[in-house]
Design an enzyme around this catalytic site. Structure first.
Site, PDB file in Angstrom:
ATOM      1  N   ARG A 199       4.376  19.015  -4.679  1.00 20.43           N
ATOM      2  CA  ARG A 199       3.330  18.245  -5.373  1.00 20.43           C
ATOM      3  C   ARG A 199       2.622  19.131  -6.399  1.00 20.43           C
ATOM      4  O   ARG A 199       2.264  18.684  -7.492  1.00 20.43           O
ATOM      5  CB  ARG A 199       2.326  17.689  -4.354  1.00 20.43           C
ATOM      6  CG  ARG A 199       2.932  16.607  -3.439  1.00 20.43           C
ATOM      7  CD  ARG A 199       1.913  16.010  -2.510  1.00 20.43           C
ATOM      8  NE  ARG A 199       0.912  15.239  -3.260  1.00 20.43           N
ATOM      9  CZ  ARG A 199      -0.227  14.826  -2.703  1.00 20.43           C
ATOM     10  NH1 ARG A 199      -0.501  15.144  -1.441  1.00 20.43           N
ATOM     11  NH2 ARG A 199      -1.094  14.120  -3.395  1.00 20.43           N
ATOM     12  N   ASP A 215      -4.899  16.348  -7.645  1.00 17.90           N
ATOM     13  CA  ASP A 215      -4.395  16.924  -8.897  1.00 17.90           C
ATOM     14  C   ASP A 215      -5.584  17.370  -9.759  1.00 17.90           C
ATOM     15  O   ASP A 215      -6.731  17.028  -9.476  1.00 17.90           O
ATOM     16  CB  ASP A 215      -3.504  15.892  -9.636  1.00 17.90           C
ATOM     17  CG  ASP A 215      -4.266  14.657 -10.102  1.00 17.90           C
ATOM     18  OD1 ASP A 215      -3.906  13.536  -9.704  1.00 17.90           O
ATOM     19  OD2 ASP A 215      -5.241  14.813 -10.868  1.00 17.90           O
ATOM     20  N   HIS A 234     -11.170  15.124  -1.460  1.00 17.26           N
ATOM     21  CA  HIS A 234     -10.017  15.412  -0.590  1.00 17.26           C
ATOM     22  C   HIS A 234      -9.417  16.770  -0.904  1.00 17.26           C
ATOM     23  O   HIS A 234      -8.269  17.034  -0.548  1.00 17.26           O
ATOM     24  CB  HIS A 234      -8.940  14.324  -0.758  1.00 17.26           C
ATOM     25  CG  HIS A 234      -9.351  13.003  -0.157  1.00 17.26           C
ATOM     26  ND1 HIS A 234      -8.692  11.823  -0.440  1.00 17.26           N
ATOM     27  CD2 HIS A 234     -10.362  12.662   0.675  1.00 17.26           C
ATOM     28  CE1 HIS A 234      -9.272  10.838   0.221  1.00 17.26           C
ATOM     29  NE2 HIS A 234     -10.289  11.316   0.894  1.00 17.26           N
ATOM     30  N   GLY A 260      -7.963   2.804  -9.739  1.00 24.82           N
ATOM     31  CA  GLY A 260      -6.663   3.237  -9.203  1.00 24.82           C
ATOM     32  C   GLY A 260      -6.670   3.610  -7.744  1.00 24.82           C
ATOM     33  O   GLY A 260      -5.997   4.557  -7.338  1.00 24.82           O
ATOM     34  N   SER A 319      -6.531   1.898  -3.619  1.00 21.77           N
ATOM     35  CA  SER A 319      -6.189   0.692  -2.851  1.00 21.77           C
ATOM     36  C   SER A 319      -7.302   0.251  -1.917  1.00 21.77           C
ATOM     37  O   SER A 319      -7.248  -0.815  -1.322  1.00 21.77           O
ATOM     38  CB  SER A 319      -4.928   0.958  -2.023  1.00 21.77           C
ATOM     39  OG  SER A 319      -5.171   2.034  -1.118  1.00 21.77           O
ATOM     40  N   ASN A 359      -8.057  -1.668 -11.702  1.00 15.02           N
ATOM     41  CA  ASN A 359      -6.872  -1.383 -10.890  1.00 15.02           C
ATOM     42  C   ASN A 359      -5.671  -2.185 -11.404  1.00 15.02           C
ATOM     43  O   ASN A 359      -5.815  -3.054 -12.266  1.00 15.02           O
ATOM     44  CB  ASN A 359      -7.171  -1.726  -9.415  1.00 15.02           C
ATOM     45  CG  ASN A 359      -6.387  -0.868  -8.447  1.00 15.02           C
ATOM     46  OD1 ASN A 359      -6.347   0.357  -8.568  1.00 15.02           O
ATOM     47  ND2 ASN A 359      -5.726  -1.515  -7.501  1.00 15.02           N
ATOM     48  N   GLU A 414      -3.922  -4.054  -9.337  1.00 14.97           N
ATOM     49  CA  GLU A 414      -4.001  -5.322  -8.585  1.00 14.97           C
ATOM     50  C   GLU A 414      -5.205  -5.248  -7.670  1.00 14.97           C
ATOM     51  O   GLU A 414      -5.758  -4.163  -7.464  1.00 14.97           O
ATOM     52  CB  GLU A 414      -2.719  -5.493  -7.757  1.00 14.97           C
ATOM     53  CG  GLU A 414      -2.589  -4.408  -6.699  1.00 14.97           C
ATOM     54  CD  GLU A 414      -1.167  -4.227  -6.186  1.00 14.97           C
ATOM     55  OE1 GLU A 414      -0.249  -4.868  -6.698  1.00 14.97           O
ATOM     56  OE2 GLU A 414      -1.013  -3.388  -5.272  1.00 14.97           O
TER      57      GLU A 414
HETATM   58  N1  APR Z   1      -3.000   1.858 -13.162  1.00 14.04           N
HETATM   59  C1  APR Z   1      -4.006   1.486 -12.324  1.00 14.04           C
HETATM   60  N2  APR Z   1      -3.861   1.363 -10.981  1.00 14.04           N
HETATM   61  C2  APR Z   1      -2.639   1.646 -10.473  1.00 14.04           C
HETATM   62  C3  APR Z   1      -1.550   2.041 -11.277  1.00 14.04           C
HETATM   63  C4  APR Z   1      -1.770   2.148 -12.671  1.00 14.04           C
HETATM   64  N3  APR Z   1      -0.799   2.516 -13.522  1.00 14.04           N
HETATM   65  N4  APR Z   1      -0.476   2.230 -10.455  1.00 14.04           N
HETATM   66  C5  APR Z   1      -0.895   1.969  -9.207  1.00 14.04           C
HETATM   67  N5  APR Z   1      -2.186   1.608  -9.205  1.00 14.04           N
HETATM   68  C6  APR Z   1      -3.037   1.244  -8.068  1.00 14.04           C
HETATM   69  C7  APR Z   1      -2.310   0.484  -6.984  1.00 14.04           C
HETATM   70  O1  APR Z   1      -2.372  -0.910  -7.228  1.00 14.04           O
HETATM   71  C8  APR Z   1      -3.121   0.867  -5.733  1.00 14.04           C
HETATM   72  O2  APR Z   1      -4.185  -0.058  -5.525  1.00 14.04           O
HETATM   73  O3  APR Z   1      -3.483   2.442  -7.480  1.00 14.04           O
HETATM   74  C9  APR Z   1      -3.708   2.238  -6.084  1.00 14.04           C
HETATM   75  C10 APR Z   1      -3.053   3.373  -5.331  1.00 14.04           C
HETATM   76  O4  APR Z   1      -3.367   3.209  -3.969  1.00 14.04           O
HETATM   77  P1  APR Z   1      -2.904   4.337  -2.935  1.00 14.04           P
HETATM   78  O5  APR Z   1      -1.466   4.666  -3.184  1.00 14.04           O
HETATM   79  O6  APR Z   1      -3.327   3.879  -1.574  1.00 14.04           O
HETATM   80  O7  APR Z   1      -3.736   5.642  -3.364  1.00 14.04           O
HETATM   81  P2  APR Z   1      -5.253   5.959  -3.028  1.00 14.04           P
HETATM   82  O8  APR Z   1      -6.077   4.705  -2.976  1.00 14.04           O
HETATM   83  O9  APR Z   1      -5.675   7.015  -3.982  1.00 14.04           O
HETATM   84  O10 APR Z   1      -5.156   6.595  -1.552  1.00 14.04           O
HETATM   85  C11 APR Z   1      -6.358   7.082  -0.997  1.00 14.04           C
HETATM   86  O11 APR Z   1      -5.123   7.991   0.870  1.00 14.04           O
HETATM   87  O12 APR Z   1      -3.311   9.091   1.696  1.00 14.04           O
HETATM   88  C12 APR Z   1      -4.611   9.235   1.334  1.00 14.04           C
HETATM   89  O13 APR Z   1      -5.545  11.269   0.693  1.00 14.04           O
HETATM   90  C13 APR Z   1      -4.739  10.231   0.229  1.00 14.04           C
HETATM   91  O14 APR Z   1      -6.389  10.272  -1.515  1.00 14.04           O
HETATM   92  C14 APR Z   1      -5.415   9.450  -0.881  1.00 14.04           C
HETATM   93  C15 APR Z   1      -6.057   8.288  -0.147  1.00 14.04           C
END
Ligand code: APR
Length: 232
Positions: free
Chosen positions: A57, A92, A107, A173, A175, A199, A201
């Site tokens: 990563r 990052d 984090h 960005g 979930s 986001n 979605e």
């Molecule tokens: N633009 C905007 N949103 C996006 C894009 C994009 N190009 N691509 C994906 N997404 C959204 C997805 O729809 C989703 O809702 O980003 C979100 C990513 O969700 P996760 O993969 O769950 O990431 P995150 O919410 O950052 O996870 C939180 O979980 O595993 C732990 O420590 C880890 O910090 C992380 C935490």
């Protein structure tokens, strides 16, 4: 309530920089068992495997570039008359490389190394190995300075203080699957802040937001920043 904007970012803001996300299709947690690579127990069981995971990563991150969404938030921080605080769940450094100065990594960060024995912190090398020793106490107890599941996120007191005094809160960005970050919108709402979700979605906590804007972050975030900076 100060004229302060608190922005929570998640993996989605770095997706268009090629870093992927966790829970989308082909996300990291669809390819790795988070119990094995993102828990203290997993690290204790197989430190080499966990170091390899974070070394990969770290290499991905070094090869990635900040995108227009990171740049837009750095612009907002520079040009907004009030305070802008970026709280990121991401490990990052793309916010910083886009020019943002006030970034709280709740984090932790791939750029940091931590000694599990004495708590010493130092800049992480490109690749960490189990046999590395702590530069301060020489213990063979080095780990990535990232927060794993079951551990306490960093800087929570400062983050709570910002949420208790902000006039706007934006989540970008993410979930909304992982607490305490997923609960920040509720705290900002209780403060009386205007809340917006930017986001791809709807997130799991979409119902708490006063405003929503959907689309890729590189399109939606610059538009949102321009609207905020537009002369009233
Ligand atoms: N633009 C905007 N949103 C996006 C894009 C994009 N190009 N691509 C994906 N997404 C959204 C997805 O729809 C989703 O809702 O980003 C979100 C990513 O969700 P996760 O993969 O769950 O990431 P995150 O919410 O950052 O996870 C939180 O979980 O595993 C732990 O420590 C880890 O910090 C992380 C935490």
């Amino acid at each position: 309530m100060d004229d302060k904007i608190v922005i929570l970012t998640g993996a989605g803001i770095s997706a268009e920089s090629g870093l992927g996300t966790f829970r989308d299709e082909n996300g990291l947690w669809t390819r790795y068992d988070l119990e094995e690579v993102a828990t203290p127990e997993g690290f204790a069981r197989n430190p080499d495997f966990v170091h390899d995971f974070y070394n990969a990563r770290r290499a991905n991150c070094a090869g990635a570039e900040p995108n227009a969404a990171h740049a837009a938030l750095a612009r907002l921080e520079r040009e907004y008359p009030g305070e802008v605080v970026i709280v990121t769940q991401n490990v990052d450094d793309l916010h910083e490389r886009a020019g943002a100065a006030r970034v709280i990594h709740m984090h932790g960060a791939l750029s940091g190394a931590l000694c599990a024995a004495c708590g010493h912190r130092w800049p992480a090398p490109p690749a960490m190995q189990t046999a590395d020793t702590c530069p301060a106490c020489a213990a063979m107890a080095t780990r990535p300075d990232v927060v794993w599941f079951g551990e306490i996120p960093y800087h929570m007191d400062a983050i709570m203080g910002h949420l208790a005094s902000c006039s706007r809160f934006a989540a970008i960005g993410t979930s909304g699957e992982v607490y305490p970050a997923a609960g920040f919108v509720q705290l900002a709402t209780e403060t009386g802040a205007h809340t917006v979700e930017l986001n791809l979605e709807p997130s799991s906590v979409v119902s708490t937001f006063a405003e929503t804007r959907y689309g890729p972050a590189t399109k939606v975030v610059p538009g949102w920043v321009s609207d905020i900076l537009a002369p009233v």
